[in-house]
Write an enzyme that holds these catalytic residues in place. Structure first.
Site, PDB file in Angstrom:
ATOM      1  N   GLN A 202     -97.979 -40.241 -46.063  1.00  0.00           N
ATOM      2  CA  GLN A 202     -97.375 -39.153 -46.544  1.00  0.00           C
ATOM      3  C   GLN A 202     -98.154 -38.508 -47.382  1.00  0.00           C
ATOM      4  O   GLN A 202     -98.046 -37.187 -47.885  1.00  0.00           O
ATOM      5  CB  GLN A 202     -96.102 -39.654 -47.497  1.00  0.00           C
ATOM      6  CG  GLN A 202     -95.047 -40.202 -46.846  1.00  0.00           C
ATOM      7  CD  GLN A 202     -93.970 -40.942 -47.567  1.00  0.00           C
ATOM      8  OE1 GLN A 202     -93.770 -42.103 -47.700  1.00  0.00           O
ATOM      9  NE2 GLN A 202     -93.299 -40.197 -48.451  1.00  0.00           N
ATOM     10  N   PHE A 233     -90.466 -43.151 -45.846  1.00  0.00           N
ATOM     11  CA  PHE A 233     -89.339 -43.270 -46.913  1.00  0.00           C
ATOM     12  C   PHE A 233     -89.748 -43.520 -48.282  1.00  0.00           C
ATOM     13  O   PHE A 233     -89.111 -44.416 -49.061  1.00  0.00           O
ATOM     14  CB  PHE A 233     -88.673 -44.533 -46.303  1.00  0.00           C
ATOM     15  CG  PHE A 233     -87.755 -44.329 -44.910  1.00  0.00           C
ATOM     16  CD1 PHE A 233     -86.807 -43.285 -44.797  1.00  0.00           C
ATOM     17  CD2 PHE A 233     -88.262 -45.046 -44.012  1.00  0.00           C
ATOM     18  CE1 PHE A 233     -86.402 -43.046 -43.270  1.00  0.00           C
ATOM     19  CE2 PHE A 233     -87.780 -44.810 -42.599  1.00  0.00           C
ATOM     20  CZ  PHE A 233     -86.834 -43.839 -42.524  1.00  0.00           C
ATOM     21  N   ARG A 315     -87.668 -40.727 -63.275  1.00  0.00           N
ATOM     22  CA  ARG A 315     -86.794 -40.172 -62.711  1.00  0.00           C
ATOM     23  C   ARG A 315     -85.327 -40.845 -62.626  1.00  0.00           C
ATOM     24  O   ARG A 315     -84.377 -40.320 -62.583  1.00  0.00           O
ATOM     25  CB  ARG A 315     -87.207 -40.116 -61.034  1.00  0.00           C
ATOM     26  CG  ARG A 315     -86.105 -39.503 -60.243  1.00  0.00           C
ATOM     27  CD  ARG A 315     -86.629 -39.062 -58.834  1.00  0.00           C
ATOM     28  NE  ARG A 315     -87.507 -37.951 -58.849  1.00  0.00           N
ATOM     29  CZ  ARG A 315     -87.092 -36.589 -58.604  1.00  0.00           C
ATOM     30  NH1 ARG A 315     -85.556 -36.215 -58.385  1.00  0.00           N
ATOM     31  NH2 ARG A 315     -87.832 -35.680 -58.468  1.00  0.00           N
ATOM     32  N   ARG A 347     -87.050 -43.506 -51.285  1.00  0.00           N
ATOM     33  CA  ARG A 347     -85.831 -42.746 -51.054  1.00  0.00           C
ATOM     34  C   ARG A 347     -85.091 -42.621 -52.310  1.00  0.00           C
ATOM     35  O   ARG A 347     -84.234 -43.325 -52.687  1.00  0.00           O
ATOM     36  CB  ARG A 347     -85.260 -42.603 -50.014  1.00  0.00           C
ATOM     37  CG  ARG A 347     -84.615 -41.577 -49.365  1.00  0.00           C
ATOM     38  CD  ARG A 347     -84.178 -41.840 -47.812  1.00  0.00           C
ATOM     39  NE  ARG A 347     -83.786 -40.353 -47.131  1.00  0.00           N
ATOM     40  CZ  ARG A 347     -83.582 -40.575 -45.779  1.00  0.00           C
ATOM     41  NH1 ARG A 347     -83.476 -41.679 -45.198  1.00  0.00           N
ATOM     42  NH2 ARG A 347     -83.262 -39.474 -45.340  1.00  0.00           N
ATOM     43  N   PHE A 349     -86.233 -42.402 -55.508  1.00  0.00           N
ATOM     44  CA  PHE A 349     -87.257 -42.689 -56.286  1.00  0.00           C
ATOM     45  C   PHE A 349     -86.800 -43.046 -57.694  1.00  0.00           C
ATOM     46  O   PHE A 349     -87.360 -42.438 -58.899  1.00  0.00           O
ATOM     47  CB  PHE A 349     -88.164 -41.065 -56.275  1.00  0.00           C
ATOM     48  CG  PHE A 349     -89.688 -41.182 -56.886  1.00  0.00           C
ATOM     49  CD1 PHE A 349     -90.433 -41.545 -55.922  1.00  0.00           C
ATOM     50  CD2 PHE A 349     -90.111 -40.925 -58.144  1.00  0.00           C
ATOM     51  CE1 PHE A 349     -92.067 -41.669 -56.371  1.00  0.00           C
ATOM     52  CE2 PHE A 349     -91.314 -40.900 -58.448  1.00  0.00           C
ATOM     53  CZ  PHE A 349     -92.292 -41.262 -57.537  1.00  0.00           C
ATOM     54  N   THR A 477     -91.477 -34.353 -60.808  1.00  0.00           N
ATOM     55  CA  THR A 477     -91.285 -34.380 -62.470  1.00  0.00           C
ATOM     56  C   THR A 477     -92.644 -34.550 -63.018  1.00  0.00           C
ATOM     57  O   THR A 477     -92.758 -33.878 -64.166  1.00  0.00           O
ATOM     58  CB  THR A 477     -90.414 -35.588 -62.923  1.00  0.00           C
ATOM     59  OG1 THR A 477     -91.045 -36.845 -62.450  1.00  0.00           O
ATOM     60  CG2 THR A 477     -89.004 -35.713 -62.343  1.00  0.00           C
ATOM     61  N   GLU A 748     -83.783 -36.861 -49.970  1.00  0.00           N
ATOM     62  CA  GLU A 748     -83.252 -38.054 -50.710  1.00  0.00           C
ATOM     63  C   GLU A 748     -81.626 -37.844 -51.204  1.00  0.00           C
ATOM     64  O   GLU A 748     -81.178 -39.018 -51.449  1.00  0.00           O
ATOM     65  CB  GLU A 748     -84.218 -38.214 -51.939  1.00  0.00           C
ATOM     66  CG  GLU A 748     -85.603 -38.481 -51.744  1.00  0.00           C
ATOM     67  CD  GLU A 748     -86.500 -38.223 -52.686  1.00  0.00           C
ATOM     68  OE1 GLU A 748     -86.802 -37.121 -53.179  1.00  0.00           O
ATOM     69  OE2 GLU A 748     -86.992 -39.285 -53.335  1.00  0.00           O
TER      70      GLU A 748
HETATM   71  N1  MTE Z   1     -86.298 -39.060 -42.903  1.00  0.00           N
HETATM   72  C1  MTE Z   1     -86.942 -39.754 -41.921  1.00  0.00           C
HETATM   73  N2  MTE Z   1     -86.330 -39.616 -40.654  1.00  0.00           N
HETATM   74  N3  MTE Z   1     -88.098 -40.551 -42.124  1.00  0.00           N
HETATM   75  C2  MTE Z   1     -88.388 -40.670 -43.386  1.00  0.00           C
HETATM   76  O1  MTE Z   1     -89.515 -41.487 -43.731  1.00  0.00           O
HETATM   77  N4  MTE Z   1     -88.186 -40.134 -45.738  1.00  0.00           N
HETATM   78  C3  MTE Z   1     -87.525 -39.604 -47.027  1.00  0.00           C
HETATM   79  C4  MTE Z   1     -86.748 -38.229 -46.542  1.00  0.00           C
HETATM   80  N5  MTE Z   1     -86.327 -38.206 -45.099  1.00  0.00           N
HETATM   81  C5  MTE Z   1     -87.811 -40.099 -44.384  1.00  0.00           C
HETATM   82  C6  MTE Z   1     -86.699 -39.135 -44.013  1.00  0.00           C
HETATM   83  C7  MTE Z   1     -88.224 -39.234 -48.077  1.00  0.00           C
HETATM   84  S1  MTE Z   1     -88.341 -40.622 -49.353  1.00  0.00           S
HETATM   85  C8  MTE Z   1     -88.498 -38.052 -48.689  1.00  0.00           C
HETATM   86  S2  MTE Z   1     -89.141 -37.831 -49.927  1.00  0.00           S
HETATM   87  C9  MTE Z   1     -88.304 -36.835 -47.811  1.00  0.00           C
HETATM   88  O2  MTE Z   1     -87.736 -37.185 -46.461  1.00  0.00           O
HETATM   89  C10 MTE Z   1     -89.649 -36.404 -47.675  1.00  0.00           C
HETATM   90  O3  MTE Z   1     -89.598 -35.508 -46.702  1.00  0.00           O
HETATM   91  P1  MTE Z   1     -89.415 -33.753 -47.013  1.00  0.00           P
HETATM   92  O4  MTE Z   1     -89.643 -33.383 -48.533  1.00  0.00           O
HETATM   93  O5  MTE Z   1     -89.753 -32.888 -45.950  1.00  0.00           O
HETATM   94  O6  MTE Z   1     -87.764 -33.767 -47.101  1.00  0.00           O
HETATM   95 MO1  MOS Z   2     -89.835 -40.062 -51.034  1.00  0.00          MO
HETATM   96  S1  MOS Z   2     -89.307 -41.728 -52.193  1.00  0.00           S
HETATM   97  O1  MOS Z   2     -90.000 -39.113 -52.499  1.00  0.00           O
HETATM   98  O2  MOS Z   2     -91.266 -40.277 -50.468  1.00  0.00           O
END
Ligand code: MTE
Ligand code: MOS
Length: 806
Positions: A202, A233, A315, A347, A349, A477, A748
């Site tokens: 990520q 995630f 958080r 997810r 956090f 944050t 999240e």
């Molecule tokens: N959805 C899928 N399919 N796979 C993932 O790994 N990660 C989650 C969420 N949704 C995730 C997901 C997490 S922890 C975050 S922070 C956000 O997606 C990150 O992506 P975004 O900022 O584009 O929403």
């Molecule tokens: Mo999501 S826990 O902020 O990668």
């Protein structure tokens, strides 16, 4: 404004969906094998705590096909990494802090050769006693970082005058990310000491930075590329870095391409998980169920190193009050150091762990006061509406406050119940509206009554209905991280390459960015290609995390595209013989309303001939956010995301098993960029939250070895655990100001909607007891935990009957 042709806000599909289902989508391990490829297999510490006395490599090196065993002494640069503080050696030096902590990398021609060598690697240790729980860490004074405190008003005075006081302790467990694709990286050495790293991460920039430090070279030598992830995630926010750095180290030492790809077992043993938390609290409510004061001590189990723990703890504190206005409060958070894998982003956090505390207080207050639990929560929302007349009659205004509180009372009334514990004003609390619409849509009152009637006639099976509102702060944050970039290239056939700083992990970020770009340039989506995320296209990026990927990168993409469009507009006006402001870009055509048009491709060719640049970078930084951690005050969030859920369960009194019968969700994603994608995020997040709360349980042996390291022992929710009836809707007519096209972050926040399963289970379990008895339910709510709670409440009900009879 969107046009009828715009790909925004309408039906859509994930940009890689065809690749996901056909198998054509490439992940790191699917990239073509470069010539001379070697495999790297990490070997971890066998003990949770101890001194590393020696690593004897001779027997391992003798295995045919093995080229090297790399140890700390092979690191040419700085053997340290860590996203906030560099407190972790990449490879262990002399102290061992957790089972699975990286000790060596075996490099060989095949996975089989590396595994055979790993069996023969002799790691000599002096084992020492380990700290394996939050309680042990507190007793030993084993802390990470400094405490974080938020306070307002006189919490003792508020508790003293409360009609109902509740004290509680709460433990929540860890959670493995269980992404379908485990950690993976491929490093390919190039000319002049350069290095290309393909990683499932990520956070490509962090890998570039850490690898440069580990190798002792400039960052410009390293390019990190992310094809896509099979899920992250949060587990690949900081912890993909280690495996990419190991691949890079081996690639440079051996001057051969090296791939590191973990088995599920190694991944679960070596990488950190959601932080387990332990907390104790005291809460005071008035007779109407309104919270007056809340004191919380919350402890996060950070594992052996700092990683992202301080930010996760922050958080958790920001979300301790969830959706509720708490007049007087004191929150103190600390992180403890234990000898387990270093816990990391997951997810939410820390938000989910924080919210559990006040939700526990809310559930228990409703049970004690005999107030409907959804109504009791409504009475506590931010904003003046929460004080309005309820079904059960008008509510009195706050009882007079003791003099010591006058100050804060003035502040509070000035803000009309709008001030968070960290002094950010809640401007547009959408929960009263969401509450009304969801309860009506889902027929709450009638179903609750039906369930109570069902429970009265059904001795062995009981049902329950639980409600949960969510308010989640959007922004990193650490305010500095709220920035993003994009690079858009137009070619003279009118086709477009889109680069942005975010990574795709299945969440649909690339689909959204593609739609924003196509909308802005007025071209069909098929003309735009989203390129592999790469640090040489967009530099110095933040992790794709904190749900802010589309807010931040979307604004950067929009700016880059708008710049290109405006650069082309005067030429288009000239070619069409019209004033520039009359030229429109849509559906691959550049046209004057009711007049002539040329294709976007023709315009790009003309621009090239006129020597007008066809590429542009875009940049965005979120305005107006700031936080002072020492003072516990500021405006850390750009805005809040809201949602609410109702979960109905059925529980068996014989086995403690439960089924989720029906879930109704109403979630606020602003004006959704792509509604189908957002719906998928809401469904997925809810199910993942359900897994954390009901079936996923991590178990370690007394020496700190993880026993649940595969799907046979660690149960994630399967399709059969999904609600039989799952109704997700998006809040209508809810655009959000100052966010890309009126949308809101979605990744999240809906995870926490799953917390509604707890009040649902409590409602069902209460049905096995007697009116007025509080269920005692521990997390995760596995069949064992539920059965224990049922037996406990039955025993207390029997005891009450006996004493009543006496
Ligand atoms: N959805 C899928 N399919 N796979 C993932 O790994 N990660 C989650 C969420 N949704 C995730 C997901 C997490 S922890 C975050 S922070 C956000 O997606 C990150 O992506 P975004 O900022 O584009 O929403
Ligand atoms: Mo999501 S826990 O902020 O990668």
């Amino acid at each position: 404004m969107s046009t009828p042709q715009s790909p925004l806000h309408g039906p859509s599909r994930h940009e890689s969906a065809h690749g996901h289902v056909s198998g054509a989508a490439r992940y790191v391990d699917d990239l073509p094998r470069p010539g001379g490829l070697l495999i790297g297999l990490p070997v971890g510490s066998p003990v949770a705590r101890g001194r590393l006395k020696a690593v004897n490599c001779a027997a391992a090196l003798a295995v045919p096909g093995v080229h090297a065993v790399l140890l700390a002494r092979d690191v040419p640069g700085h053997n340290r990494l860590g996203p906030i503080v560099h407190d972790e050696p990449l490879l262990a030096e002399d102290e061992l802090y957790a089972v699975g902590q990286l000790v060596a990398l075996i490099v060989g021609e095949s996975v089989a050769a590396c595994r055979a060598a790993a069996q023969k690697l002799e790691i000599v240790v002096d084992e020492a006693p380990a700290i394996l729980s939050v309680a042990d860490a507190i007793a030993a004074g084993s802390y990470l970082g400094t405490p974080h405190v938020m306070r307002r008003g006189d919490v003792e005075a508020a508790l003293a005058r409360a009609a109902l006081q509740i004290e509680g302790e709460l433990a929540s467990g860890g959670q493995d990310h269980f992404y379908l694709e485990t950690q993976a990286a491929l490093a390919i050495p190039g000319e002049d000491g350069s290095l290309e790293i393909h990683s499932s991460t990520q956070h490509p920039t962090e890998i570039q930075v850490a690898t440069a430090e580990i190798l002792g070279c400039d960052r410009n030598r390293i390019v990190v590329l992310v094809p896509r992830m099979g899920g992250g995630f949060g587990g690949k926010e900081s912890q993909a870095t280690h495996f990419a750095a190991l691949a890079a180290l081996a690639a440079v030492r051996l001057q051969r391409p090296v791939k590191v790809w973990l088995s599920r077992e190694l991944d679960m043993q070596m990488t950190g998980k959601r932080h387990p938390f332990w907390s104790r609290y005291r809460a005071g409510f008035d007779a109407h169920g309104r919270i007056l004061g809340l004191e919380v001590f919350i402890y996060a189990d950070g594992g052996w190193s700092i990683d992202l723990t301080p930010a996760i703890l922050d958080r958790a504190l920001f979300h301790l009050a969830n959706a509720y206005y708490v007049p007087a409060l004191r929150f103190e958070g600390r992180a403890v150091r234990t000898n387990t894998a270093s816990n990391t982003a997951f997810r939410g956090f820390g938000g989910p762990q924080g919210m559990l505390v006040i939700e526990d207080a809310m559930s228990r207050a409703a049970e004690r006061l005999g107030i409907d639990p959804a109504e009791l929560r409504r009475r506590n929302y931010y904003g003046p509406e929460a004080l309005q007349v309820s079904d059960s009659g008008p509510l009195a205004v706050d009882a007079p406050l003791p003099e010591g509180e006058l100050d804060e009372r003035v502040v509070a009334s000035l803000h009309g119940r709008k001030l968070t514990p960290y002094y950010q004003t809640v401007e547009d609390c959408r929960l009263p509206r969401i509450h009304r619409e969801l309860l009506q849509q889902a027929d709450y009152a009638a179903r609750r009554a039906e369930i109570d009637a069902f429970n009265a006639r059904s001795p062995l099976v009981k049902r329950g209905l639980g409600f949960m509102p969510v308010k989640f702060g959007i922004s990193f944050t650490n305010s500095v991280l709220n920035q993003a970039g994009a690079l858009v290239l137009i070619y003279t056939d009118g086709s477009v390459q889109l680069n942005h700083g975010g990574t795709e992990m299945g969440q649909g970020l690339h689909s959204k960015m593609l739609a924003v770009c196509a909308h802005e340039l007025g071209v069909p989506e098929r003309c735009v290609r989203v390129m592999t995320t790469a640090t040489d296209k967009v530099p110095n990026t933040s992790a794709t995390a904190a749900s802010s990927g589309s807010d931040l990168n979307g604004a950067a993409v929009q700016r880059a595209c708008a710049e290109l469009r405006e650069r082309l507009r005067p030429l288009a006006a000239e070619l069409l013989g019209a004033a520039p402001e009359l030229v429109g870009f849509s559906d691959g055509q550049v046209s004057v309303v009711g007049g002539r048009s040329i294709s976007f491709a023709e315009l790009t060719r003309a621009a090239w001939a006129r020597r007008i640049s066809l590429s542009a970078a875009g940049y965005y930084a979120t305005p107006g956010i700031v936080y002072d951690r020492e003072a516990g005050r500021g405006k850390p969030f750009h805005y809040f995301a809201y949602g609410a859920a109702l979960t109905e369960v059925e529980v068996s009194g014989l086995t403690g098993e439960h089924r989720v019968l029906r879930v109704d969700i109403l979630h606020d994603v602003g004006r959704s960029l792509l509604p189908n994608i957002d719906r998928g995020q809401i469904e997925g997040a809810y199910i993942q939250g359900l897994g954390w709360l009901t079936c996923e349980e991590l178990v370690w042996d007394p020496r700190g070895r993880l026993l649940t390291h595969g799907p046979s022992t660690y149960k994630i929710p399967a399709v059969g655990d999904a609600p039989e009836d799952f109704r997700v809707s998006l809040l209508r007519d809810a655009p959000q100001a100052d966010v890309i096209h009126g949308s809101k972050a979605v990744g999240e926040p809906p995870f926490m909607l799953a917390i509604s399963v707890i009040p649902a289970l409590r409602h069902a379990i209460a049905g096995f007891g007697e009116a007025g008895l509080e269920p005692r339910l521990t997390l995760p709510c596995t069949p064992e935990a539920i059965l224990r709670a049922i037996e406990d409440i039955r025993a207390r009900a029997r005891a009450a009957q006996v004493s009543a009879a006496e």
